[in-house]
Design an enzyme around this catalytic site. Structure first.
Site, short mmCIF file in Angstrom:
data_model
loop_
_atom_site.label_atom_id
_atom_site.label_comp_id
_atom_site.label_asym_id
_atom_site.label_seq_id
_atom_site.Cartn_x
_atom_site.Cartn_y
_atom_site.Cartn_z
N ASP A 162 0.83 -1.21 0.00
CA ASP A 162 0.00 0.00 0.00
C ASP A 162 0.86 1.27 0.00
O ASP A 162 2.10 1.20 0.01
CB ASP A 162 -0.93 -0.05 1.21
CG ASP A 162 -2.29 0.57 0.95
OD1 ASP A 162 -2.41 1.36 0.01
OD2 ASP A 162 -3.23 0.26 1.71
N ASP A 221 -10.01 3.47 -3.76
CA ASP A 221 -10.70 2.29 -3.22
C ASP A 221 -12.11 2.13 -3.77
O ASP A 221 -12.87 3.09 -3.87
CB ASP A 221 -10.79 2.39 -1.68
CG ASP A 221 -9.44 2.14 -1.03
OD1 ASP A 221 -8.43 1.99 -1.75
OD2 ASP A 221 -9.41 2.09 0.22
C1 GLA Z 1 -5.99 1.38 1.40
C2 GLA Z 1 -6.13 0.31 0.32
C3 GLA Z 1 -7.28 -0.61 0.68
C4 GLA Z 1 -7.01 -1.26 2.02
C5 GLA Z 1 -6.78 -0.19 3.08
C6 GLA Z 1 -6.31 -0.79 4.39
O1 GLA Z 1 -7.09 2.21 1.43
O2 GLA Z 1 -6.33 0.91 -0.93
O3 GLA Z 1 -7.48 -1.58 -0.32
O4 GLA Z 1 -5.90 -2.10 1.93
O5 GLA Z 1 -5.81 0.75 2.67
O6 GLA Z 1 -6.10 0.17 5.38
#
Ligand code: GLA
Length: 822
Positions: A162, A221
């Site tokens: 991430d 997301d």
């Molecule tokens: C980010 C990622 C998500 C998830 C969250 C976890 O937003 O894009 O897919 O992994 O972090 O905190």
């Protein structure tokens, strides 16, 4: 016996290997055969984040592994079981290593890895190319080698990496540096680990991440709603040229089964992920998944398209007016063609075979991946696709079309429908024969809800319909007076015969009829009338609050240059709200302005009566006082409220908009009527504290008020107290449905509740609805009488209210105003 059978097989294998290397040598000179590509097809598996967020643990991961096996999803190709954020402790161990949270993973990550591996599955973990993960756990920036080694030691097969807290200067070089550091660290471990880059498309990873990661997120997301799915498809589809074996575009993990979308939308999700050769990472609780969810996720025909070894992401061959066609070549020479309808109504989506990669042929066979039905077309692939739906065909040339049913596309258009004898609606249906060969004895039927009628105004029958011709029929729909506004399905069915043996067949499509009704006579707060359509830049349009953020019901009281309103619509530019008036309304009066909660603008507010601008604000700047607008709506069928700005997403308020319909006096009451009980204009109005020993004070205050010039400042004890009074005489609130008051929180959040005392015994009846608010936020606390509960045996007699109280807590100052019944 067993041993005797075993040996010759082993011998055969090794001698074959010998022959192979011997034969291979001269052709390949010294070069070693290329290693098999990791992630040669898009990874498939599960990740806990979409359904569980931080609530991850060993049991969930193990049980999910069990279900992957028992449900057959493992056999369908789902292999990776991936742990997302929040699996570790908040601090590294004394040796600098990441430590699995022993409460969540008592057996460590190693233990889960062993369990998952024993089932023939693989394990994934989550890390972050920053100082902390998105949820605040230790990140791997500067610890790449140790963390990669730790994961490899544990038996991890997949890393999602991430991008939170990344300390980045934002340059692409920095992204490449941070993500390459982990690539090199993974290489050093010697373990085969799929590397999933998750930087949300920020630095255009499709332009640089091939050869570094096996997949890269292309968007922010996903969330479990249609707007999110549609937007992600729009962003990811054009990136087809960048994908291929070992390097995939990742439009994020799937939401199928999580409940926020319809089955049609979830089928679109699965269809488009397969067409886009996306990683198929399940994001729902498989232990409780419905049969429908499992069948969508387990669709073998789509999985075969996603996992096709050619490894080509479907290309966009057309994209117009929300209708998109994707074309994906497959290893056996077939092509997958998707007809995707992102609009809100049934649409006929078509593509000429010559506009795809299909090689020229006299006819083509289509296999529908959802129904399995086989049909043939001459030269156009076409279908009536429901709103938000996707049709996917596997297509190949067909030599002898005579024995395959012709593809027949059934489409329809339908405007809004008005109930009653002078209303109705016009439906247009189209039936098009796309197959080789004439269809015969065609008849079209429109199946309407009970009590409705659909009468054809032109012919709904045709003896013969040749290839690539259309029967178009216009229908008059009648809907009984009194039919409530809403959405109603209308099914259109074409029945016909085909082929030399005149075989009977039918094709159907469904269109949704929108029934609209004009507002009743009277002057009414517009925020209490449902618009027919409502478009907004940030989340939904809010009623009686500002727009707030992307969620529903997350605004504050509408506030323009310090002026606070109880009623209105919170929108963001460019927004458009449409109301049906049916020529029955005369006027809209409203204030407009930019909300104090967010800057932006300037913005222009326009009220349209049909297509005429009936009132316009001109540019309004942030901080400007509310501007009054009056719009003449006489005779208009439609009212439209439009807010525009060069800065999209500016917070635009329609404050206290009042709509007048029918023949009513100018001073008739504004509905729904409300009765003020306490407005604090004359002081504290006798407010007392129910439990004086628990603390608290009340004072009149001008610093927050909705109507008038004053409100009440309450200092609350942390554990709360009831503030209110016994009335001088019983109050009759019969006919009222709810109690309300306006509230602004102080430095900390607060909780609001309303209670009344009823009858001669002064029995307490109180609501169970607690409303949490954020510091400094404001809102109207609402309590319906039918949600207020009284002690057993007591009914809430609204005609005999003896006392009114509000409950406030958390400590500090809370401002309230206008306690009222509506
Ligand atoms: C980010 C990622 C998500 C998830 C969250 C976890 O937003 O894009 O897919 O992994 O972090 O905190």
């Amino acid at each position: 016996m067993m041993r005797n059978r075993g040996r010759p097989v082993a011998a055969l294998v090794s001698s074959l290997a010998l022959v192979w290397s011997f034969l291979a040598l001269p052709a390949a000179a010294q070069a070693a055969p290329p290693p098999p590509t990791l992630a040669a097809t898009p990874p498939m598996g599960f990740n806990n984040w979409n359904a569980f967020g931080c609530d991850v643990n060993e049991r969930l991961i193990k049980e999910t592994a069990d279900v992957l096996v028992s449900s057959g999803l493992k056999d369908a190709g789902y292999r990776y079981v991936n742990i997302d954020d929040c699996w570790s402790l908040r601090e590294r161990g004394p040796d600098g290593r990441l430590v699995p949270d022993p409460a969540k993973f008592p057996g460590g990550i190693e233990g889960v890895a062993d369990y998952v591996h024993d089932k023939g599955l693989k394990l994934g973990i989550y890390g972050d190319a920053g100082t902390k993960t998105c949820a605040g756990y230790p990140g791997s920036l500067g610890h790449e080698e140790l963390d990669a080694r730790t994961w490899a030691d544990w038996g991890v097969d997949y890393l999602k990496y991430d991008n939170c807290n990344n300390q980045s200067d934002g340059s692409q070089e920095d992204y490449i540096r941070r993500y390459t550091a982990m690539r090199q660290a993974l290489d050093k471990t010697g373990r085969v680990i799929v590397y999933s880059i998750c930087e949300w498309g920020t630095s255009q990873p499709w332009t640089w991440a091939k050869g570094i990661g096996h997949l890269w997120r292309t968007t922010g997301d996903i969330s479990d709603n249609w707007a999110s799915l549609r937007s992600i498809i729009r962003q990811n589809a054009p990136l087809a040229p960048y994908a291929g074996p070992g390097h995939w575009n990742d439009p994020d993990m799937m939401e199928i089964g999580n409940g926020g979308m319809t089955a049609t939308e979830y089928r679109t999700h699965m269809s488009m992920w397969a067409m886009m050769a996306a990683p198929l990472i399940i994001g729902t609780d498989l232990r409780t998944a419905s049969a429908e969810t499992l069948s969508i996720l387990g669709n073998r025909a789509l999985i075969a398209i996603d996992q096709d070894r050619l490894g080509v992401q479907g290309a966009v061959v057309s994209d117009e007016n929300g209708l998109m066609v994707l074309d994906k070549p497959l290893a056996n020479g077939d092509r997958a063609i998707a007809l995707y309808n992102s609009t809100d109504t049934l649409a006929t989506v078509s593509v000429a075979t010559a506009g795809t990669g299909l090689r020229p042929a006299g006819a083509y066979r289509l296999t529908d991946v959802w129904s399995g039905a086989e049909t043939q077309v001459k030269s156009t692939i076409s279908a009536g696709v429901p709103a938000h739906g996707t049709v996917v065909y596997r297509v190949r040339p067909l030599r002898d079309p005579a024995h395959v049913a012709p593809a027949v596309a059934v489409g329809a258009e339908l405007g809004t429908v008005v109930p009653g004898p002078t209303g109705g609606g016009t439906l247009t249906t189209t039936v098009t024969n796309r197959g080789v060969g004439t269809i015969r004895d065609l008849s079209v039927a429109a199946h309407v809800p009970e009590g409705w009628t659909a009468a054809p105004l032109s012919s709904a029958e045709r003896a013969r319909l040749a290839t690539d011709t259309t029967l178009r029929t216009t229908w008059r729909l009648n809907v009984p007076a009194g039919t409530p506004a809403g959405h109603y399905p209308v099914d259109i069915t074409a029945s016909y015969r085909w082929g030399p043996r005149h075989r009977p067949a039918t094709t159907s499509s469904q269109i949704i009829a929108t029934v609209v009704t004009a507002p009743e006579d009277g002057r009414r707060h517009l925020s209490t009338i449902s618009p027919v359509t409502s478009a907004n830049a940030t989340g939904p349009v809010e009623a009686d609050q500002s727009n707030g953020g992307a969620l529903e019901n997350d605004g504050n009281l509408i506030t323009i240059a310090g002026h606070v309103y109880q009623r209105g619509l919170g929108t963001t530019t460019g927004s458009e709200l449409r109301y049906y008036l049916g020529g029955r309304c005369s006027r809209l009066v409203t204030d407009v302005g930019l909300d104090d909660e967010a800057q932006g603008g300037p913005a222009t507010f326009t009220v349209y009566a049909d297509d005429t601008a009936a009132a316009t604000s001109g540019p309004v700047a942030a901080g400007e006082a509310p501007k009054p607008l009056t719009a003449d709506l006489t005779g208009a069928a439609w009212l439209r409220l439009v807010a525009e700005s060069p800065t999209s997403g500016t917070h635009t308020d329609w404050a206290k908009p009042v709509l007048t319909c029918g023949d009513v006096p100018d001073d008739s009451p504004i509905l729904p009527q409300s009765q003020t009980l306490f407005s604090f204009e004359s002081g504290t109005e006798g407010f007392t504290i129910a439990n004086p020993g628990d603390g608290g004070t009340v004072t009149q205050s001008p610093s927050f008020h909705t109507e008038g010039a004053n409100g009440l400042a309450v200092s609350t004890p942390v554990a709360g107290n009831w503030f209110g009074r016994t009335l001088a005489a019983p109050v009759d609130l019969s006919g009222r449905t709810m109690l309300k008051f306006d509230l602004k929180a102080g430095d900390v959040g607060t909780v609001g509740e309303i209670a009344v005392q009823v009858g001669e015994s002064f029995t307490w009846c109180q609501g169970g609805l607690w409303t949490w608010t954020n510091p400094h936020s404001s809102r109207t606390v609402t309590e319906r009488f039918d949600q207020i509960s009284c002690p057993v045996g007591v009914t809430l007699d609204r005609s005999d209210i003896r006392a009114v109280w509000v409950f406030l807590n958390t400590g500090g100052e809370v401002l309230i105003d206008d306690i009222r019944a509506e």
